[in-house]
Design a protein around this motif. Structure first.
Motif, short mmCIF file in Angstrom:
data_model
loop_
_atom_site.label_atom_id
_atom_site.label_comp_id
_atom_site.label_asym_id
_atom_site.label_seq_id
_atom_site.Cartn_x
_atom_site.Cartn_y
_atom_site.Cartn_z
N SER A 42 0.83 -1.07 -0.15
CA SER A 42 -0.13 0.03 -0.05
C SER A 42 1.02 1.21 0.00
CB SER A 42 -0.86 0.04 1.36
OG SER A 42 -1.84 -1.02 1.24
N ALA A 43 2.08 1.33 0.71
CA ALA A 43 2.80 2.35 0.86
C ALA A 43 3.44 2.69 -0.45
CB ALA A 43 3.92 2.07 1.87
N ARG A 44 3.73 1.54 -1.17
CA ARG A 44 4.50 1.67 -2.59
C ARG A 44 3.35 2.34 -3.54
NH1 ARG A 44 9.65 -0.65 -2.77
NH2 ARG A 44 9.67 -2.46 -1.23
N ILE A 45 2.20 1.93 -3.45
CA ILE A 45 1.29 2.35 -4.39
C ILE A 45 0.85 3.93 -4.19
CG2 ILE A 45 -1.16 2.13 -5.27
CD1 ILE A 45 -0.90 -0.93 -4.43
N VAL A 46 0.57 4.08 -2.96
CA VAL A 46 0.52 5.74 -2.55
C VAL A 46 1.70 6.48 -3.10
CG1 VAL A 46 0.43 7.25 -0.57
CG2 VAL A 46 -1.17 4.90 -0.29
N LYS A 47 2.64 5.77 -2.89
CA LYS A 47 4.04 6.67 -3.32
C LYS A 47 4.12 6.82 -4.82
CE LYS A 47 9.10 6.84 -3.28
NZ LYS A 47 10.39 6.07 -3.30
N VAL A 48 3.62 5.77 -5.53
CA VAL A 48 3.63 6.06 -6.89
C VAL A 48 2.49 7.08 -7.40
CG1 VAL A 48 2.95 4.70 -9.17
CG2 VAL A 48 4.65 3.68 -7.39
N LEU A 49 1.42 7.07 -6.62
CA LEU A 49 0.27 7.96 -6.83
C LEU A 49 0.72 9.49 -6.76
CD1 LEU A 49 -2.73 6.03 -5.70
CD2 LEU A 49 -2.48 6.72 -8.01
N ARG A 50 1.23 9.43 -5.46
CA ARG A 50 1.90 11.03 -5.24
C ARG A 50 2.86 11.53 -6.27
NH1 ARG A 50 -0.77 12.85 -1.01
NH2 ARG A 50 -1.13 11.62 0.73
N GLU A 51 3.74 10.42 -6.68
CA GLU A 51 4.89 10.90 -7.71
C GLU A 51 4.12 11.31 -9.06
OE1 GLU A 51 7.40 7.47 -7.68
OE2 GLU A 51 8.52 8.09 -6.09
N ALA A 93 -2.25 4.93 8.36
CA ALA A 93 -2.39 5.94 7.32
C ALA A 93 -1.28 6.68 7.15
CB ALA A 93 -3.49 6.76 7.65
N GLN A 94 -0.48 7.19 8.26
CA GLN A 94 0.77 7.93 7.98
C GLN A 94 1.92 6.98 7.52
OE1 GLN A 94 1.95 9.72 12.05
NE2 GLN A 94 3.36 11.20 10.80
N ILE A 95 2.09 5.88 8.14
CA ILE A 95 2.97 5.01 7.50
C ILE A 95 3.09 4.89 6.05
CG2 ILE A 95 3.88 2.49 7.59
CD1 ILE A 95 3.03 2.60 10.64
N ILE A 96 1.85 4.50 5.70
CA ILE A 96 1.71 4.18 4.32
C ILE A 96 1.72 5.56 3.14
CG2 ILE A 96 0.58 2.17 4.60
CD1 ILE A 96 -2.05 3.19 3.61
N GLY A 97 1.47 6.69 4.08
CA GLY A 97 1.51 7.91 3.22
C GLY A 97 0.21 8.51 2.79
N ALA A 98 -1.04 7.89 3.49
CA ALA A 98 -2.20 8.16 3.15
C ALA A 98 -2.79 9.31 3.68
CB ALA A 98 -3.14 7.09 2.89
N ASP A 99 -3.72 10.13 2.99
CA ASP A 99 -4.30 11.34 3.89
C ASP A 99 -5.39 10.66 4.74
OD1 ASP A 99 -3.19 13.64 2.70
OD2 ASP A 99 -3.84 12.61 0.78
N SER A 100 -6.09 9.77 4.37
CA SER A 100 -7.04 8.93 5.35
C SER A 100 -6.96 7.58 4.98
CB SER A 100 -8.35 9.63 5.17
OG SER A 100 -9.07 9.36 4.03
N LEU A 101 -7.58 6.64 5.94
CA LEU A 101 -7.58 5.44 5.92
C LEU A 101 -8.87 4.92 6.46
CD1 LEU A 101 -6.40 2.49 5.15
CD2 LEU A 101 -5.10 2.79 7.40
#
Length: 155
Positions: A42-51, A93-101
């Protein structure tokens, strides 16, 4: 669960989850996943979306948090690597980089899986009692067997 190690899972995420930047850039994105076990994917996917330029990323999970090992087929053999055992929803949420979970509730999972009755559905990995005895040998390799010996022709 398919890939044998975290590095391999990460490679698969990079190959399979390439957002179209023009579609994502500047947008609020809702990412829906079937589960969060360790949090790394999940963290990797969130990172890719942020990028790719997503303005906000809100993750929703179609299962309750995994808090117990599953001995009936899911590749979860220990609480050690289950992120929900060690962190709150806000921390995850913070660990995976999401605004909410947000997760599906345990009651919601029971009702969905059982046609609304909440009966006959194993929820042990989400926090309920196990319906069967917990095995004494719990390693992932317990289901693996060496390949059968090939018949040897005598020459």
């Amino acid at each position: 669960f398919v890939a044998p190690g975290q590095a391999s899972r990460g490679d698969k995420v990079r190959l399979r989850r390439m957002p179209i930047a023009d579609v994502v850039r500047g947008k609020r994105v809702v990412m829906i996943d079937y589960s969060i076990v360790r949090g790394a994917t999940s963290a990797r996917i969130v990172k890719v979306l942020r990028e790719a330029g997503a303005k906000e990323i809100h993750v929703r999970v179609s299962a309750p948090p995994f808090v117990n090992p599953c001995y009936s087929g899911t590749d979860i053999d220990s609480r050690d690597n289950l992120i929900a055992c060690h962190h709150t929803v806000e921390e995850i949420a913070q660990i995976i980089g999401a605004d909410s979970l947000g997760y599906l509730s345990l009651d919601g999972a029971r009702k969905m899986a059982s046609g609304g009755t909440g009966e006959g559905y194993c929820t042990a990995c989400f926090g309920s009692e196990y319906p069967t005895e917990i095995p004494t040998k719990t390693s992932k390799a317990r289901f693996e067997r060496p390949p059968p010996e090939q018949d040897k022709e005598e020459g």
